[in-house]
Motif scaffolding. Structure first.
Motif, PDB file in Angstrom:
ATOM      1  N   ALA A  15       0.832  -1.208   0.000  1.00 53.38           N
ATOM      2  CA  ALA A  15       0.000   0.000   0.000  1.00 53.38           C
ATOM      3  C   ALA A  15       0.868   1.260   0.000  1.00 53.38           C
ATOM      4  CB  ALA A  15      -0.939  -0.002   1.203  1.00 53.38           C
ATOM      5  N   ASP A  16       1.945   1.239   0.768  1.00 51.15           N
ATOM      6  CA  ASP A  16       2.864   2.384   0.787  1.00 51.15           C
ATOM      7  C   ASP A  16       3.459   2.618  -0.603  1.00 51.15           C
ATOM      8  OD1 ASP A  16       2.421   2.685   3.509  1.00 51.15           O
ATOM      9  OD2 ASP A  16       4.270   1.656   4.098  1.00 51.15           O
ATOM     10  N   ALA A  17       3.884   1.524  -1.236  1.00 52.29           N
ATOM     11  CA  ALA A  17       4.512   1.644  -2.560  1.00 52.29           C
ATOM     12  C   ALA A  17       3.529   2.179  -3.598  1.00 52.29           C
ATOM     13  CB  ALA A  17       5.060   0.283  -2.992  1.00 52.29           C
ATOM     14  N   ARG A  46      -1.520   1.657 -13.721  1.00 55.57           N
ATOM     15  CA  ARG A  46      -0.586   0.654 -14.221  1.00 55.57           C
ATOM     16  C   ARG A  46       0.731   0.652 -13.454  1.00 55.57           C
ATOM     17  NH1 ARG A  46      -1.930   1.141 -20.758  1.00 55.57           N
ATOM     18  NH2 ARG A  46      -3.873  -0.071 -20.621  1.00 55.57           N
ATOM     19  N   ASN A  47       1.273   1.827 -13.170  1.00 51.43           N
ATOM     20  CA  ASN A  47       2.554   1.878 -12.469  1.00 51.43           C
ATOM     21  C   ASN A  47       2.427   1.495 -11.000  1.00 51.43           C
ATOM     22  OD1 ASN A  47       3.712   2.616 -14.843  1.00 51.43           O
ATOM     23  ND2 ASN A  47       4.241   4.705 -14.238  1.00 51.43           N
ATOM     24  N   ARG A  53       3.566  -5.512  -7.595  1.00 51.19           N
ATOM     25  CA  ARG A  53       3.939  -6.825  -8.123  1.00 51.19           C
ATOM     26  C   ARG A  53       5.441  -7.068  -7.971  1.00 51.19           C
ATOM     27  NH1 ARG A  53      -0.556  -8.504 -12.031  1.00 51.19           N
ATOM     28  NH2 ARG A  53       0.827 -10.199 -12.641  1.00 51.19           N
ATOM     29  N   LYS A  54       6.246  -6.042  -8.171  1.00 54.63           N
ATOM     30  CA  LYS A  54       7.699  -6.182  -8.048  1.00 54.63           C
ATOM     31  C   LYS A  54       8.085  -6.632  -6.646  1.00 54.63           C
ATOM     32  CE  LYS A  54      12.009  -3.600  -8.685  1.00 54.63           C
ATOM     33  NZ  LYS A  54      12.599  -2.283  -9.082  1.00 54.63           N
ATOM     34  N   ILE A  55       7.427  -6.068  -5.650  1.00 53.09           N
ATOM     35  CA  ILE A  55       7.724  -6.430  -4.256  1.00 53.09           C
ATOM     36  C   ILE A  55       7.305  -7.871  -3.970  1.00 53.09           C
ATOM     37  CG2 ILE A  55       7.177  -5.914  -1.843  1.00 53.09           C
ATOM     38  CD1 ILE A  55       6.817  -2.965  -2.736  1.00 53.09           C
ATOM     39  N   ILE A  56       6.121  -8.254  -4.408  1.00 51.22           N
ATOM     40  CA  ILE A  56       5.643  -9.621  -4.182  1.00 51.22           C
ATOM     41  C   ILE A  56       6.569 -10.630  -4.850  1.00 51.22           C
ATOM     42  CG2 ILE A  56       3.764 -11.270  -4.575  1.00 51.22           C
ATOM     43  CD1 ILE A  56       1.861  -8.810  -4.550  1.00 51.22           C
ATOM     44  N   PHE A  60       8.001 -13.207  -2.274  1.00 54.49           N
ATOM     45  CA  PHE A  60       7.250 -14.467  -2.261  1.00 54.49           C
ATOM     46  C   PHE A  60       6.981 -14.911  -3.695  1.00 54.49           C
ATOM     47  CE2 PHE A  60       6.240 -12.505   1.841  1.00 54.49           C
ATOM     48  CZ  PHE A  60       6.570 -13.538   2.702  1.00 54.49           C
ATOM     49  N   PRO A  61       8.028 -15.316  -4.400  1.00 55.00           N
ATOM     50  CA  PRO A  61       7.863 -15.679  -5.817  1.00 55.00           C
ATOM     51  C   PRO A  61       6.981 -16.894  -6.050  1.00 55.00           C
ATOM     52  CG  PRO A  61      10.048 -16.282  -5.026  1.00 55.00           C
ATOM     53  CD  PRO A  61       9.420 -15.439  -3.955  1.00 55.00           C
ATOM     54  N   GLU A  62       6.715 -17.654  -4.985  1.00 55.16           N
ATOM     55  CA  GLU A  62       5.844 -18.819  -5.127  1.00 55.16           C
ATOM     56  C   GLU A  62       4.370 -18.456  -5.013  1.00 55.16           C
ATOM     57  OE1 GLU A  62       6.599 -18.475  -0.668  1.00 55.16           O
ATOM     58  OE2 GLU A  62       7.621 -18.009  -2.561  1.00 55.16           O
ATOM     59  N   HIS A  63       4.055 -17.235  -4.583  1.00 54.81           N
ATOM     60  CA  HIS A  63       2.672 -16.797  -4.449  1.00 54.81           C
ATOM     61  C   HIS A  63       2.099 -16.403  -5.809  1.00 54.81           C
ATOM     62  CE1 HIS A  63       2.793 -15.620   0.113  1.00 54.81           C
ATOM     63  NE2 HIS A  63       3.175 -16.857  -0.118  1.00 54.81           N
ATOM     64  N   GLY A  64       0.798 -16.521  -5.935  1.00 49.42           N
ATOM     65  CA  GLY A  64       0.132 -16.059  -7.139  1.00 49.42           C
ATOM     66  C   GLY A  64      -0.190 -14.586  -7.056  1.00 49.42           C
ATOM     67  N   ILE A  65      -0.449 -13.989  -8.216  1.00 48.04           N
ATOM     68  CA  ILE A  65      -0.856 -12.585  -8.293  1.00 48.04           C
ATOM     69  C   ILE A  65      -2.009 -12.475  -9.285  1.00 48.04           C
ATOM     70  CG2 ILE A  65      -0.191 -10.208  -8.793  1.00 48.04           C
ATOM     71  CD1 ILE A  65       2.713 -11.002  -8.290  1.00 48.04           C
ATOM     72  N   TYR A  66      -3.066 -11.786  -8.869  1.00 47.06           N
ATOM     73  CA  TYR A  66      -4.225 -11.542  -9.719  1.00 47.06           C
ATOM     74  C   TYR A  66      -4.450 -10.035  -9.712  1.00 47.06           C
ATOM     75  CZ  TYR A  66      -8.955 -12.531 -11.620  1.00 47.06           C
ATOM     76  OH  TYR A  66     -10.078 -12.609 -12.411  1.00 47.06           O
ATOM     77  N   GLY A  67      -3.982  -9.370 -10.768  1.00 41.97           N
ATOM     78  CA  GLY A  67      -4.078  -7.919 -10.817  1.00 41.97           C
ATOM     79  C   GLY A  67      -5.036  -7.432 -11.867  1.00 41.97           C
TER      80      GLY A  67
END
Length: 258
Positions: A15-17, A46-47, A53-56, A60-67
């Motif tokens: 959230a901070d980022a 977009r940014n 996403r960069k932080i995740i 935690f590269p094994e986690h999924g992301i749904y953006g």
């Protein structure tokens, strides 16, 4: 299911980022792009998502992301981060500080943690592990509001009346004591704060609701679809949030026509 503290800490950093990206662009003249569904998007959306996403991916590269803006990866993972960098882009481009960054976390499809951040007014809701906080202080929904005739109903827009269930929504709207449109996810935050009683929406995607479910539920409220079924990562569509079970049951009855 208990959400690990390290994931909640990460959500704060996300959230901070996002806020660092969004704040300098608020009330600036930006190009507004229409997506395939005709909804607007800007470079801020977009940014901000790319920053999260960069932080995740790094931690935690094994986690999924749904953006909302940059798609889905590893959504079959146990943990999936669900991101809406600017929920309420219409409000954002109109210079209205009622948009929010939504950060949800699901475990095996179930929303278990949610953060809603308003980076202009510096307001942040966090729902997880049996508690919802607002800027660090525990908050509760309005358990005393159990009469639909005096309850407040918020919804995204009058487009609900033209939806597949417009007639169902009209019954709910006529029964509620006060009706207001707009405010996007901010209305759900006000449910958690005890100031709004019911929110009913349609055409909601996972990135629209996955963060909001834990925020409302951990404040004592109830969230489901319009048929009373729980909201999961794979159940987009109609969303109903209520301050308490009594109001929720009344709203579901009106929506079903019973």
């Amino acid at each position: 299911m208990t959400c690990p503290v390290e994931f909640i800490d990460l959500a704060h950093r996300l959230a901070d980022a996002a806020g660092e990206v969004i704040r300098p662009l608020f009330r600036q003249k930006l190009d507004i792009i229409s997506k395939d569904d005709m909804s607007p998007v800007t470079i801020a959306d977009r940014n901000a998502e790319l920053a999260m996403r960069k932080i995740i991916e790094a931690e935690f590269p094994e986690h999924g992301i749904y953006g909302e803006e940059h798609g889905q990866v590893r959504t079959d993972a146990d943990y999936v981060w669900v991101l809406d960098p600017i929920d309420g882009t219409h409000s954002f481009v109109s210079g209205l500080p009622t948009f929010a960054t939504l950060i949800g976390l699901t475990y095996k499809g179930k929303p278990v943690m949610g953060v809603m951040d308003q980076p202009i007014s510096n307001e942040r809701w966090v729902g997880a592990n049996g508690e919802t906080t607002f800027n660090g202080n525990a908050v509760q929904c309005n358990a005393a509001s159990t009469d639909m005739a005096t309850a407040s109903l918020f919804s995204w827009g009058i487009e609900l009346l033209q939806s597949d269930r417009g007639s169902d929504y009209e019954r709910l709207m006529k029964a509620a004591g006060r009706k207001r449109f707009g405010y996007d996810s901010y209305a759900y935050g006000s449910v958690a704060l005890g100031f709004v009683d019911i929110v009913a929406d349609f055409d909601m995607k996972p990135f629209d609701y996955c963060a909001l479910v834990p925020i409302v539920e951990n404040a004592g409220g109830v969230v489901s679809d319009w048929d009373g079924k729980p909201l999961m990562l794979d159940t987009p569509g109609y969303v109903l949030a209520s301050a308490n079970q009594d109001l929720h049951d009344q709203a579901l009855s009106l929506l079903s026509g019973k």
